[in-house]
Design a protein around this motif. Structure first.
Motif, PDB file in Angstrom:
ATOM      1  N   ARG A 123      20.665   7.243  13.989  1.00 11.59           N
ATOM      2  CA  ARG A 123      20.612   8.543  13.310  1.00 11.59           C
ATOM      3  C   ARG A 123      19.286   8.658  12.569  1.00 11.59           C
ATOM      4  NH1 ARG A 123      25.165  10.361   9.101  1.00 11.59           N
ATOM      5  NH2 ARG A 123      24.341   8.576   7.942  1.00 11.59           N
ATOM      6  N   PHE A 124      18.615   9.789  12.787  1.00 11.76           N
ATOM      7  CA  PHE A 124      17.373  10.102  12.082  1.00 11.76           C
ATOM      8  C   PHE A 124      17.667  11.243  11.110  1.00 11.76           C
ATOM      9  CE2 PHE A 124      13.281  12.693  12.304  1.00 11.76           C
ATOM     10  CZ  PHE A 124      12.729  12.057  11.198  1.00 11.76           C
ATOM     11  N   THR A 125      17.514  10.963   9.819  1.00 15.84           N
ATOM     12  CA  THR A 125      17.774  11.954   8.780  1.00 15.84           C
ATOM     13  C   THR A 125      16.447  12.386   8.182  1.00 15.84           C
ATOM     14  OG1 THR A 125      19.862  10.857   8.279  1.00 15.84           O
ATOM     15  CG2 THR A 125      19.022  12.426   6.650  1.00 15.84           C
ATOM     16  N   CYS A 126      16.192  13.688   8.196  1.00 17.26           N
ATOM     17  CA  CYS A 126      14.944  14.221   7.636  1.00 17.26           C
ATOM     18  C   CYS A 126      15.159  14.599   6.173  1.00 17.26           C
ATOM     19  CB  CYS A 126      14.478  15.430   8.439  1.00 17.26           C
ATOM     20  SG  CYS A 126      12.956  16.157   7.811  1.00 17.26           S
ATOM     21  N   THR A 127      14.247  14.135   5.317  1.00 23.55           N
ATOM     22  CA  THR A 127      14.329  14.460   3.883  1.00 23.55           C
ATOM     23  C   THR A 127      13.213  15.397   3.443  1.00 23.55           C
ATOM     24  OG1 THR A 127      13.042  12.467   3.374  1.00 23.55           O
ATOM     25  CG2 THR A 127      15.450  12.273   3.336  1.00 23.55           C
ATOM     26  N   ALA A 128      12.266  15.697   4.319  1.00 28.23           N
ATOM     27  CA  ALA A 128      11.143  16.588   3.963  1.00 28.23           C
ATOM     28  C   ALA A 128      10.762  17.375   5.211  1.00 28.23           C
ATOM     29  CB  ALA A 128       9.955  15.785   3.431  1.00 28.23           C
ATOM     30  N   TRP A 129      11.446  18.509   5.407  1.00 27.29           N
ATOM     31  CA  TRP A 129      11.247  19.296   6.628  1.00 27.29           C
ATOM     32  C   TRP A 129       9.820  19.832   6.741  1.00 27.29           C
ATOM     33  CZ3 TRP A 129      13.588  20.353  11.095  1.00 27.29           C
ATOM     34  CH2 TRP A 129      14.911  19.924  11.253  1.00 27.29           C
ATOM     35  N   VAL A 130       9.278  20.329   5.640  1.00 24.33           N
ATOM     36  CA  VAL A 130       7.936  20.917   5.688  1.00 24.33           C
ATOM     37  C   VAL A 130       6.911  19.854   6.079  1.00 24.33           C
ATOM     38  CG1 VAL A 130       6.136  22.045   4.323  1.00 24.33           C
ATOM     39  CG2 VAL A 130       8.538  22.689   4.015  1.00 24.33           C
ATOM     40  N   ASN A 131       7.020  18.665   5.482  1.00 22.45           N
ATOM     41  CA  ASN A 131       6.089  17.594   5.808  1.00 22.45           C
ATOM     42  C   ASN A 131       6.251  17.136   7.250  1.00 22.45           C
ATOM     43  OD1 ASN A 131       5.083  17.664   3.246  1.00 22.45           O
ATOM     44  ND2 ASN A 131       6.264  15.914   2.499  1.00 22.45           N
ATOM     45  N   MET A 132       7.480  17.119   7.746  1.00 26.99           N
ATOM     46  CA  MET A 132       7.694  16.676   9.128  1.00 26.99           C
ATOM     47  C   MET A 132       7.080  17.667  10.120  1.00 26.99           C
ATOM     48  SD  MET A 132      11.193  15.759  11.199  1.00 26.99           S
ATOM     49  CE  MET A 132      11.667  17.469  11.409  1.00 26.99           C
ATOM     50  N   VAL A 133       7.274  18.966   9.870  1.00 25.60           N
ATOM     51  CA  VAL A 133       6.684  19.966  10.773  1.00 25.60           C
ATOM     52  C   VAL A 133       5.162  19.920  10.689  1.00 25.60           C
ATOM     53  CG1 VAL A 133       6.499  22.436  11.223  1.00 25.60           C
ATOM     54  CG2 VAL A 133       8.722  21.445  10.660  1.00 25.60           C
ATOM     55  N   ALA A 134       4.620  19.750   9.471  1.00 24.22           N
ATOM     56  CA  ALA A 134       3.164  19.671   9.311  1.00 24.22           C
ATOM     57  C   ALA A 134       2.589  18.434   9.976  1.00 24.22           C
ATOM     58  CB  ALA A 134       2.801  19.682   7.829  1.00 24.22           C
ATOM     59  N   GLN A 135       3.424  17.390  10.138  1.00 27.21           N
ATOM     60  CA  GLN A 135       2.947  16.133  10.736  1.00 27.21           C
ATOM     61  C   GLN A 135       2.487  16.343  12.174  1.00 27.21           C
ATOM     62  OE1 GLN A 135       3.163  13.674   8.503  1.00 27.21           O
ATOM     63  NE2 GLN A 135       2.160  12.110   9.703  1.00 27.21           N
ATOM     64  N   TYR A 136       3.085  17.333  12.860  1.00 29.88           N
ATOM     65  CA  TYR A 136       2.723  17.579  14.254  1.00 29.88           C
ATOM     66  C   TYR A 136       1.307  18.131  14.393  1.00 29.88           C
ATOM     67  CZ  TYR A 136       7.365  16.601  16.092  1.00 29.88           C
ATOM     68  OH  TYR A 136       8.518  15.972  16.479  1.00 29.88           O
ATOM     69  N   GLY A 137       0.739  18.648  13.330  1.00 29.64           N
ATOM     70  CA  GLY A 137      -0.628  19.162  13.389  1.00 29.64           C
ATOM     71  C   GLY A 137      -1.663  18.190  12.866  1.00 29.64           C
ATOM     72  N   ARG A 138      -1.223  17.008  12.401  1.00 24.30           N
ATOM     73  CA  ARG A 138      -2.147  16.017  11.859  1.00 24.30           C
ATOM     74  C   ARG A 138      -2.496  14.982  12.917  1.00 24.30           C
ATOM     75  NH1 ARG A 138       1.634  15.421   6.621  1.00 24.30           N
ATOM     76  NH2 ARG A 138       0.986  17.304   5.492  1.00 24.30           N
ATOM     77  N   PRO A 139      -3.647  14.325  12.775  1.00 22.92           N
ATOM     78  CA  PRO A 139      -4.000  13.266  13.734  1.00 22.92           C
ATOM     79  C   PRO A 139      -3.029  12.101  13.623  1.00 22.92           C
ATOM     80  CG  PRO A 139      -5.590  13.362  11.929  1.00 22.92           C
ATOM     81  CD  PRO A 139      -4.709  14.560  11.787  1.00 22.92           C
ATOM     82  N   LEU A 140      -2.852  11.386  14.738  1.00 24.10           N
ATOM     83  CA  LEU A 140      -1.911  10.271  14.764  1.00 24.10           C
ATOM     84  C   LEU A 140      -2.345   9.141  13.846  1.00 24.10           C
ATOM     85  CD1 LEU A 140      -0.862   9.828  18.507  1.00 24.10           C
ATOM     86  CD2 LEU A 140       0.651  10.190  16.576  1.00 24.10           C
ATOM     87  N   LEU A 141      -3.620   8.787  13.908  1.00 28.69           N
ATOM     88  CA  LEU A 141      -4.129   7.639  13.171  1.00 28.69           C
ATOM     89  C   LEU A 141      -4.807   8.090  11.887  1.00 28.69           C
ATOM     90  CD1 LEU A 141      -5.550   5.649  16.203  1.00 28.69           C
ATOM     91  CD2 LEU A 141      -3.522   5.078  14.871  1.00 28.69           C
ATOM     92  N   PRO A 142      -5.036   7.185  10.944  1.00 29.81           N
ATOM     93  CA  PRO A 142      -5.717   7.562   9.698  1.00 29.81           C
ATOM     94  C   PRO A 142      -7.119   8.095   9.928  1.00 29.81           C
ATOM     95  CG  PRO A 142      -4.621   5.441   9.450  1.00 29.81           C
ATOM     96  CD  PRO A 142      -4.516   5.807  10.890  1.00 29.81           C
ATOM     97  N   LYS A 143      -7.637   8.732   8.914  1.00 28.80           N
ATOM     98  CA  LYS A 143      -8.912   9.455   8.982  1.00 28.80           C
ATOM     99  C   LYS A 143     -10.061   8.587   9.480  1.00 28.80           C
ATOM    100  CE  LYS A 143     -11.997  11.970   5.807  1.00 28.80           C
ATOM    101  NZ  LYS A 143     -12.153  12.407   4.411  1.00 28.80           N
ATOM    102  N   MET A 144     -10.110   7.316   9.062  1.00 29.65           N
ATOM    103  CA  MET A 144     -11.243   6.460   9.395  1.00 29.65           C
ATOM    104  C   MET A 144     -11.372   6.223  10.890  1.00 29.65           C
ATOM    105  SD  MET A 144     -13.173   5.595   6.897  1.00 29.65           S
ATOM    106  CE  MET A 144     -13.978   4.129   7.503  1.00 29.65           C
TER     107      MET A 144
END
Length: 616
Positions: A334-355
């Motif tokens: 079971r995957f429980t989401c606790t921050a919907w806005v952050n999860m949706v925004a995650q799809y627009g961010r790069p996979l790896l860290p900035k460096m």
């Protein structure tokens, strides 16, 4: 006097409990059957730039040294290129290593003189503690470089007293830093479970919680039939830096673990891996290796939030004698989401860290660094109590993922063909329309085409509305269960025994010369076909470049004159008229078509390429 109570896995005494099925295990080996939670060591990339050296003193005073710098960190060894001859060589080479907390290792920098093809003489050495290397967060400025004294090999490690203190020493110029803004890749990229940077201060907040229930297994294959036993199975699950190991259930083909574990989730596009192993250390075992029973991977992005998935997953393992199904594993996820806005925004961010994007690691370093990180994790976990053995860690991390396999190459080829089948289907549909295979459909396409040409502002809305409708239509056919290992997709069912034997061969090979020669010839034939395809692609690209390069002056002259005529025609003619004429020409009836290639195709195929300049 005894205290007896019934408890659950949540009790702190659960991992240390003596389970009822472990009554025939000696007390010294009981630890090998217990459950435990492990954590991978925190890893950092160590960047070391070898800039220059000064005042090197060769053993032969009459020759200028050819200096090479070798740097060792633990079991990792890297070397610079050979510097220019002289006592003050300059390299400006950058070397990368993997360091793990706690920083107990030392960096050994050795300057050597290449006095012959296979002969090196040490000119000096310096030992630096990793703890003294400054950290670097994200894109902050690199730390200042420093000069270090090079000690003679005989004096390295000796206590520096007044008598032994050197009056003169060569120097080496180094810049070092621990990169805290990168994520150290210790897994194969397609199924990573952790993408967070090394520095705790740069990590994002979690977006949810993953709960995994390892319930049971059924129809396991008897792994110890020769010893008169069945199977002593345990599970290992890995997500992020947290590993869990269930207790070992002895001598059963239908074990029931009923153990539950949780992880914090920072990115939904990650994968949890669960492996099942047969424990060969119940009664000591010595150098015996725990045997693989199978593995399951579940990508979190394929799970619906707040839904419990309870399914049996096939346990497939590939062996030199073929594919084996060793049973089924029963999991509850079971995957429980606790921050919907952050999860949706995650799809627009790069996979790896900035460096990884601002200052990417050179490609030639990535695979070597990943292998070193895997070795560090495996070595550290194998020293725990009870140990999570190296063979289990390597299987979970897919340590041999990058090795050559004809079976995997075929599987990837068929994956590409499956992708291109959609493009092929669209091209066939367009060809059917252009050849009037279905006159009603062709007429409707004519009408749609004329509407879009007359009202071009409808083109983009029509495309996006079409994508929306297709997505809504496919919702009914969405997958109901998480995907599992697919033997057909992996080409495991049809693999030739010799191909599997080659896949499981050691590196370097341990096979006889005649088998190696046969496999080499087979690889040459496969590579020859790949070489031909790559050459054909290069030829088409060079023909496109040759249009305006005047290599074929007549072809270039024809093209530029034709381009001028088209420019004038399009300038004086409304664009919609041109689009209608071109579209109607492409959709013309077969009665007005010829089976011969068109003029543009003939013109393009006659253009020169560089293939006639190649040596064959």
């Amino acid at each position: 006097m005894l205290a007896v109570w019934m408890g659950t896995q949540a009790d702190e005494s659960f991992p240390e409990a003596w389970h009822s099925d472990a009554h025939n295990v000696s007390h010294s080996n009981l630890a090998n059957t217990r459950s435990k939670v492990y954590f991978s060591p925190k890893l950092y990339y160590l960047r070391l730039q070898v800039i220059e050296a000064q005042d090197l003193v060769p053993h032969d005073k009459g020759r200028a040294p050819e200096a090479v710098v070798r740097v060792q960190l633990g079991n990792q060894m890297r070397a610079t290129r050979t510097g220019p001859r002289g006592i003050n060589p300059i390299w400006n080479d950058e070397l990368m290593f993997v360091a793990a907390e706690p920083f107990e290792d030392f960096i050994i920098v050795t300057v050597e003189d290449r006095v012959g093809p296979n002969s090196m003489e040490i000119l000096g050495r310096e030992i630096i503690s990793v703890r003294s290397v400054p950290p670097r967060n994200e894109t902050s400025k690199l730390p200042d470089s420093r000069w270090h004294n090079l000690h003679r090999p005989s004096l390295v490690g000796e206590e520096e007293t007044e008598k032994k203190k050197e009056k003169f020493s060569s120097k080496i110029h180094l810049r070092m830093c621990l990169e805290a803004g990168y994520h150290v890749l210790d897994e194969s990229t397609p199924f990573s479970s952790d993408l967070q940077p090394s520095s705790k201060h740069l990590r994002k907040k979690n977006i949810g919680i993953l709960e995994l229930g390892i319930l049971s297994a059924r129809n396991l294959h008897p792994m110890k039939a020769k010893e008169g036993r069945t199977t002593d199975a345990y599970c290992v699950a890995k997500y992020g830096n947290k590993w869990v190991r269930t207790r070992t259930l002895l001598d059963t083909l239908s074990p029931r673990w009923n153990e539950q574990y949780t992880w914090e989730v920072y990115d939904p596009c990650t994968v949890i891996t669960v492996g099942v192993f047969d424990n060969w250390h119940i009664n000591g075992g010595g150098d015996a290796r725990d045997q693989r029973i199978g593995k399951v991977r579940i990508r979190l992005s394929t799970l619906e939030t707040d839904r419990v998935y309870t399914h049996y997953y096939p346990l497939l393992v590939l062996q030199p004698n073929g594919l084996k199904k060793n049973g089924e594993l029963h999991l509850a996820v079971r995957f429980t989401c606790t921050a919907w806005v952050n999860m949706v925004a995650q799809y627009g961010r790069p996979l790896l860290p900035k460096m990884h994007y601002v200052q990417p690691i050179p490609v030639r370093h990535i695979d070597w660094l990943r292998h070193q990180a895997m070795q560090i994790v495996a070595a550290r976990l194998s020293r725990a109590e009870p140990p999570l053995r190296r063979e289990a860690v390597e299987y979970m991390l897919d340590v041999d993922y990058h090795m050559w396999s004809l079976r995997r190459s075929k599987a990837n080829f068929f994956r590409i063909m499956s992708l291109l089948s959609g493009v092929t289907a669209v091209c066939k549909w367009l060809d059917d329309i252009c050849t009037w295979r279905n006159p009603v459909t062709t007429c409707l396409v004519h009408v749609l085409f004329l509407i879009l040409v007359c009202y071009p502002e409808l083109i983009l809305p029509t495309i996006f509305l079409y994508l929306f409708v297709i997505g809504i239509w496919n919702y009914r056919f969405r997958p109901r269960h998480p995907p599992h290992m697919d033997a057909r997709l992996s080409q495991a069912e049809t693999a030739h025994p010799d191909e599997l034997d080659e896949e499981f061969d050691t590196f370097p090979t341990s096979k006889p010369a005649d088998i190696v020669r046969m496999r080499y010839d087979r690889l040459r034939s496969v590579a020859g076909r790949v070489q031909t395809v790559v050459g054909d692609l290069a030829t088409q690209g060079e023909r496109a470049q040759a249009i305006l390069s005047w290599r074929d002056s007549r072809a270039t002259a024809i093209f530029i004159i034709f381009s001028l005529i088209w420019a004038v025609f399009i300038y004086v003619t409304p664009f919609q008229v041109v689009a209608i004429l071109v579209g109607l020409y492409m959709l013309r009836h077969p009665r007005f078509r010829s089976k011969m290639p068109s003029v543009p195709v003939n013109f393009f195929k006659r253009l020169p390429s560089k293939s006639d300049m190649m040596l064959y």
